[in-house]
Design a protein around this motif. Sequence first.
Motif, PDB file in Angstrom:
ATOM      1  N   UNK A  16       0.826  -1.207   0.000  1.00 14.34           N
ATOM      2  CA  UNK A  16       0.000   0.000   0.000  1.00 14.34           C
ATOM      3  C   UNK A  16       0.860   1.256   0.000  1.00 14.34           C
ATOM      4  N   UNK A  17       1.942   1.254   0.803  1.00 14.66           N
ATOM      5  CA  UNK A  17       2.844   2.408   0.839  1.00 14.66           C
ATOM      6  C   UNK A  17       3.534   2.607  -0.507  1.00 14.66           C
ATOM      7  N   UNK A  18       3.939   1.490  -1.144  1.00 22.12           N
ATOM      8  CA  UNK A  18       4.582   1.584  -2.460  1.00 22.12           C
ATOM      9  C   UNK A  18       3.618   2.165  -3.490  1.00 22.12           C
ATOM     10  N   UNK A  19       2.366   1.717  -3.458  1.00 21.58           N
ATOM     11  CA  UNK A  19       1.372   2.256  -4.391  1.00 21.58           C
ATOM     12  C   UNK A  19       1.137   3.741  -4.144  1.00 21.58           C
ATOM     13  N   UNK A  20       1.100   4.146  -2.882  1.00 20.59           N
ATOM     14  CA  UNK A  20       0.911   5.555  -2.546  1.00 20.59           C
ATOM     15  C   UNK A  20       2.061   6.398  -3.081  1.00 20.59           C
ATOM     16  N   UNK A  21       3.283   5.936  -2.880  1.00 19.84           N
ATOM     17  CA  UNK A  21       4.463   6.676  -3.361  1.00 19.84           C
ATOM     18  C   UNK A  21       4.429   6.799  -4.875  1.00 19.84           C
ATOM     19  N   UNK A  22       4.116   5.675  -5.540  1.00 16.02           N
ATOM     20  CA  UNK A  22       4.116   5.691  -7.007  1.00 16.02           C
ATOM     21  C   UNK A  22       2.985   6.556  -7.554  1.00 16.02           C
ATOM     22  N   UNK A  23       1.825   6.526  -6.886  1.00 11.77           N
ATOM     23  CA  UNK A  23       0.684   7.315  -7.348  1.00 11.77           C
ATOM     24  C   UNK A  23       0.970   8.808  -7.244  1.00 11.77           C
ATOM     25  N   UNK A  24       1.600   9.228  -6.139  1.00 13.18           N
ATOM     26  CA  UNK A  24       1.974  10.641  -5.994  1.00 13.18           C
ATOM     27  C   UNK A  24       2.961  11.041  -7.089  1.00 13.18           C
ATOM     28  N   UNK A  25       3.922  10.156  -7.380  1.00 18.64           N
ATOM     29  CA  UNK A  25       4.882  10.441  -8.458  1.00 18.64           C
ATOM     30  C   UNK A  25       4.183  10.500  -9.818  1.00 18.64           C
ATOM     31  N   UNK A  26       3.172   9.675 -10.013  1.00 12.88           N
ATOM     32  CA  UNK A  26       2.436   9.654 -11.278  1.00 12.88           C
ATOM     33  C   UNK A  26       1.749  11.001 -11.517  1.00 12.88           C
ATOM     34  N   UNK A  27       1.123  11.532 -10.465  1.00 10.22           N
ATOM     35  CA  UNK A  27       0.467  12.838 -10.581  1.00 10.22           C
ATOM     36  C   UNK A  27       1.503  13.916 -10.902  1.00 10.22           C
ATOM     37  N   UNK A  28       2.620  13.899 -10.189  1.00  7.44           N
ATOM     38  CA  UNK A  28       3.650  14.913 -10.400  1.00  7.44           C
ATOM     39  C   UNK A  28       4.216  14.839 -11.827  1.00  7.44           C
ATOM     40  N   UNK A  29       4.436  13.624 -12.322  1.00  6.85           N
ATOM     41  CA  UNK A  29       4.957  13.467 -13.684  1.00  6.85           C
ATOM     42  C   UNK A  29       3.988  14.039 -14.708  1.00  6.85           C
TER      43      UNK A  29
END
Length: 551
Positions: A16-29
Amino acid sequence: MNDHSLINFLLSIAGAAALLIWAVRLVRTGVERGFSNQLRLWFRLSANNRLIAAGSGIGAAIFLQSSTAVAVLVSNFVTKGGILAATGLAILLGADVGSAIVTQLLLVRQSFLVPLLMLIGVALFLRSENSTARQVGRILIGLSLIFVSLDMIRAATGPMVANPGTQMVMGYLGRDLLTAFVIGAGFAWIVHSSVAAILLFVTLAGQSILPLNAAAAMVLGANLGGAMIAYVLTLSASHASRKMVVANLVLRGGGAMAITAFIAGFPDLLEWLGSEPARQAINLHLAFNLLLAILALPFVGMVSTFVGQFVVDKTAVNNGLLPTSALDPSALDRPQRGLDCAARELLTMGQKIEQMLIAVEPLYDTWDAASAQSILDQDAAIKQTHLDLKLYLARLGRSGLDDDMGRRSMELAATSTSLGAASDIIARIMLGLAKRLDSQNLQFSPKGRKEIGNFFDRVQHNIQLALNVMMNQNPAEARELIAAKEKVGRVEQKLQRYHIGRLREGLVESIETSNLHQETLRALKQINAGFSVVGYPILAKSGDLLKSRLS
């Protein structure tokens, strides 16, 4: 809890933490790729007013989901002199507030949002031909995945509420706020996102897993960790840029430590921030950054000047160092390693040209003979690098290269030629235009200068993208680079039309600087085209490039 349950719990939390980190990066990208030029325009327009600067920082951080990304963008502006370090600090203080607002927004949602955001996001990303629309789709997908990850964290931590072992560990953090603060700072640093870290801590507090005092200390620690990320990412930036980032680190990190100590002495004050632990922790984050911005904004000039006395100017320190080359003669008998050395040298060449372009823009406003000579010296060095690179690739070819290596060698040589031409345009054409403005005592019209400044920013952004493509050879970014080249051509034509319109109006400043204005736009377009060359071989290899545009 048995071993099997513990392993499942740890896997669930980690996933869940990995998905959260990646999702935030996805928005920023998505925001960086789709709207970076608009963000850069905001920063340029906020250069003369600290309140507007803080407001632009708030808006940029909300869009980017990250104050760190704002710090990196603003660093480029401060480096080239587009804004002062004090104004940059005001933007960063606003960005910290914007990042706190993001965490507030991401905790408030309705059940229908996840499927709706995912449906619209996937449809836009897969079906849209427009690059900006695709990035909007990427942003919506990222937002929906943030909500999914938070639900996963709540589901995984639910059974842990009544577990004695969990209560013992978390209870210790509630008593040792220093350890909680350090863990919060370290976790934010490790995941490179204070937003993701704070959302995790607040969610754990909302599940009654993490005591309120510990959650508050970890949230404040994440503020220090977030400021440290920007500090490390800008270590190689200019003195003025680093001064701004260090000042923000001192204010945000020092303030977080002070508030943590205050909470340790007066924990009951947290009850003023809400009725529930999660709401209290998240409101503390917003209240801290908002209070810091209000108190520090009037003194950003004094703070940045004071901190600047302790920040080493690496440019001055490195002036006496001899330049180094990545062209290793011992690699000539190992073709693949030799090509890698040539690629590294080419990347360094591109970075130097980027710095030349950054340095030449201020000369359009105020001529500086020393800066002009530095640009000429850099151009001479780049011409020598271009020659050395061609000779190195020629010697590498004597050992015999297979078809793929031979093709790669030719691509590197062609890119080197294009970059050399871009360097020549800066040193010969743009420097000459800036000198003519000074010698003839001319100035662009306000609208004309603003258009040229914005066009500078667009080209510099594309150069940074080209350098990224050179490093990672990513077909998606290469496609974005070529699309950006086409857009630069359209923007250049539009700006030429605007200029002709001002000539029709009879504006004296536009008439006097007409040739200089048009030649500057053409020069920037040619420089952009020179860097865009790096994308074509990658797209040709991936099958995304047509062999001919002829019907």
